[in-house]
Design a protein around this motif. Structure first.
Motif, mmCIF file in Angstrom:
data_model
loop_
_atom_site.group_PDB
_atom_site.id
_atom_site.type_symbol
_atom_site.label_atom_id
_atom_site.label_comp_id
_atom_site.label_asym_id
_atom_site.label_seq_id
_atom_site.Cartn_x
_atom_site.Cartn_y
_atom_site.Cartn_z
ATOM 1 N N UNK A 1 13.610 49.716 31.569
ATOM 2 C CA UNK A 1 13.183 50.339 30.735
ATOM 3 C C UNK A 1 12.640 49.589 29.609
ATOM 4 N N UNK A 2 13.676 48.433 29.494
ATOM 5 C CA UNK A 2 13.504 47.696 28.004
ATOM 6 C C UNK A 2 13.850 46.134 28.534
ATOM 7 N N UNK A 3 13.188 45.195 27.780
ATOM 8 C CA UNK A 3 13.107 43.823 28.081
ATOM 9 C C UNK A 3 14.377 43.230 27.088
ATOM 10 N N UNK A 4 15.165 42.340 27.642
ATOM 11 C CA UNK A 4 16.338 41.787 26.814
ATOM 12 C C UNK A 4 15.450 40.536 26.041
ATOM 13 N N UNK A 5 15.528 40.599 24.729
ATOM 14 C CA UNK A 5 15.181 39.701 23.809
ATOM 15 C C UNK A 5 16.336 38.700 23.167
ATOM 16 N N UNK A 6 16.235 37.684 23.501
ATOM 17 C CA UNK A 6 17.227 36.491 23.205
ATOM 18 C C UNK A 6 16.961 35.975 21.730
ATOM 19 N N UNK A 7 15.571 35.778 21.181
ATOM 20 C CA UNK A 7 15.227 35.097 20.240
ATOM 21 C C UNK A 7 15.436 36.297 19.064
#
Length: 59
Positions: A24-30
Motif C-alpha cells: 500500500x505504501x512505499x518506504x522512503x529512506x530520505x
C-alpha cells in the motif's frame, strides 16, 4: 502565536514506523523527502476535515 508554535517539527515517530514490506505504501529512506510528503498528506487531511466555525447548528 509565536513563530516557534507555527513550525511543524520533523515527524520522527512516523518516519521510524514506516511499514517495510507493504504493497500500500512505499518506504522512503530520505528524511527530507519523507517530511515533505508527510506535510502534504497532513495538509490534505486538514483541508478535507469538516469544521464548523459557527458551532453546532440547530434544526
Amino acid at each position: 502565536m509565536t513563530a516557534q508554535h507555527k513550525k511543524i517539527k520533523f515527524p520522527i515517530w512516523q518516519y521510524l514506523n514506516q511499514p517495510l514490506f507493504s504493497g500500500d505504501s512505499q518506504l522512503e529512506l530520505n528524511p527530507r523527502r519523507f517530511a515533505h510528503g508527510w506535510r502534504i498528506k497532513l495538509l490534505k487531511r486538514c483541508w478535507t476535515r469538516e469544521c464548523d466555525a459557527k458551532g453546532p447548528q440547530q434544526h
